[in-house]
Design an enzyme around this catalytic site. Sequence first.
Site, PDB file in Angstrom:
ATOM      1  CG  ASP A  88     -12.028  18.847 -37.123  1.00  0.00           C
ATOM      2  OD1 ASP A  88     -11.990  17.632 -37.342  1.00  0.00           O
ATOM      3  OD2 ASP A  88     -11.082  19.477 -36.597  1.00  0.00           O
TER       4      ASP A  88
ATOM      5  CB  SER B 191      -5.382  18.535 -34.993  1.00  0.00           C
ATOM      6  OG  SER B 191      -5.373  18.390 -36.379  1.00  0.00           O
TER       7      SER B 191
ATOM      8  CG  HIS C   3      -9.535  15.471 -35.915  1.00  0.00           C
ATOM      9  ND1 HIS C   3      -9.672  16.808 -36.206  1.00  0.00           N
ATOM     10  CD2 HIS C   3      -8.197  15.247 -35.802  1.00  0.00           C
ATOM     11  CE1 HIS C   3      -8.466  17.362 -36.275  1.00  0.00           C
ATOM     12  NE2 HIS C   3      -7.553  16.442 -36.035  1.00  0.00           N
TER      13      HIS C   3
END
Length: 771
Positions: free
Chosen positions: A132, A547, A213
């Site tokens: 990520d 996600s 994220h």
Amino acid sequence: MASPPFLFLLLLLWIPLFAAAPDPTAKTYIIRIDASSKPSIFPTHYHWYTSEFAQPTAILHVYDTVFHGFSALLTPDAAASLAGHPAVLATFEDRRRRLHTTRSPQFIGLRNQHGLWSESDYGSDVIVGVFDTGIWPERRSFSDLNLGPVPARWRGICQTGVRFTANNCNRKVIGARFFSKGHEAGAGAGFGAIFGGINETIEFKSPRDADGHGTHTASTAAGRHVFKASLGGYAAGIAKGVAPKARLAIYKVCWRIAGCFDSDILAAFDAAVNDGVDVISISIGGGEGVSSPYYLDPIAIGAYGAVSRGIFVSSSAGNEGPNGMSVTNLAPWITTVGAATIDRNFPAEVVLGDGTKLSGVSLYSGPPLNGKMYPLVYPGKSGVLSVSLCMENSLDPATVRGKIVICDRGSNPRVAKGLVVKKAGGVGMILANGVSNGAGLVGDAHLLPACAVGSDEGDRIKAYSAANPTAATATLNFHGTVIGTKPAPVVASFSARGPNSLNPEIPKPDLIAPGVNILAAWSDAVGPSSLESDTRKTEFNILSGTSMACPHVSGAAALLKSAHPDWSPAAIRSAMMTTASLVDNTMNPILDESNENRATSYDYGAGNLKLDLAMDPGLVYDVTDADYINFLCAIGYGPKPIEVITRSPVNCPTKKASPENFNYPSIAALFPTRGGVTTKTFIRVATNVGEEASAVYRATIEGPKGVAITVMPGKLMFSEGVRKQPYYVTVRIDEKNATIGESGSAFGAVTWTDGKHVVRSPVVITQINQM
């Protein structure tokens, strides 16, 4: 002292080496090499590559675990020339990919001191690799308090860099790496490696997360228990990941501006497998255009290299729903995860001047409007698309100043629309869904009072505004957090849908998991809206996307791996799929948020993740490397493309197997249109993993009208010496009388039960137009 002529000659030699202009056509290419072809004169593959294929300065990554070869900055002519080399199995251009952007563990069936959490010791000592944007390691979610030593099998490193030291790793975050060479070569124009690179004013050249994220997905999968967690008071409670004691290994492959490049992702797979991870979580997918064949897809290639070594790989399905055939990450060795809601909501309300109240959602936490009515305006009535979407610089301050502005969803980020309204002088925003999103709503931490509403509600608000062009007014009310929302789960409208565009014989997605309004840890480098102008700092943020669903399954795999260390990745996936739930908390069939109709296997795969059952599934559908190779042969791949994926030479049998007979937990029956009455038979092999060796399972069938599904034998008998049993499923379709939906598909199931376990396999019946 050298003579002048000698100096002149030296200068002539020096200039081509250092002053030649870079070729603007150069791009990053990934080169797959037949490793066995290396001449013995070269001590390493790197020496061979730099001697025969590319200059050392051009090579970015060398791959030697999940993939044999290298990535390099080459001109198209040079890449084409390499493709003809006898040792080169494949060349493909590097592609850019995008990220698929507290209560959810309980919602999927986990309970403190009970069941899978207890049986697996909360995932202790299982290592989850997260691909990520990195990690913000100081968060309480990544504390190593009371954790034991780092597992002895761990072989990874804690790579240091900008604002990231060896002390940022601990017994929880046991390793961290970053991969930027592909990004630096591809992010800039032309020779990005020289003129482009990392923008260090907004990014950290290290494993530290400048985007948020990666921190969010890592803590969703394996965050520790954190008390008094919330986002500005929303979702207040105890935050925790699915596998709170699992260890984290961070692989930063995505960057805040340019995204994620295949060459870096492949390098991360190589490193993670060597490092010793047990699970890989990758909330990345897509790229531009149609899904590539597996042998041209570095995520599929890297995942195969991991799965063939016993590492479970889960990936997000994508956020292009509710469009059909939008699901990504299609390889049958990847567990592909769609998104669903949970039973928690953040209600907000639009109150119109005529007294009408319309429900929506919001995570706005600033000063409220306190019931004050403001003029309401819909700039989109002008018919200009950029204005209706509230794009940058599209709004006329004279039109929106001091008013609540209606903006249509789409194109630019939802929070960015609110910023556009705020800059133009608006006091609030109503964000209206289009028809494609239907009633599907997600909360956002807006910078001004804002409420998202469904398409029907949006139409009513616009109609009111149009009918009262000078007198329309509205206000926005915010109601905090509500637990126990019904129905839930519901398939998120954005969640990508089947069928599988590459091989419809393998239904995708595999299952759904919580992916709407998920609270998890966040980076200090960016505010909760992710806008540059948002200077707020928050330990947690609430995000939505596949996600967010993917790390729920990654954490679940860590728990199952801890409880059942001998299970293969395929067995773990099977346990999740065959025990998945098909009903919501009202005990009715799961709905599709986009149209509020009953969802199907194209929407949710096998169903919603339910971990209290997955720990003891009874039967699993296991898969070996040989099965994967037979599948690749069955879909028409030749020896060379297969070797690109598997790293080993193969010879496909003369008589190829049917790809539908791949031992998957779901079954796809493909029939031609105008086929009349047609029959197909499939084989599956069930493995008894229950505590009772002498178990007897009986089949029950669900089939749509006009489709007959039969199973032979109808009873499976297991014993201490017989743990595996084959069976056959025959699907007979009578096209004239079959109940086939507009999608050309119908849905059924084969379910085995021994009185304790319920093992369900969806059956997808699809009619395909024949050319």
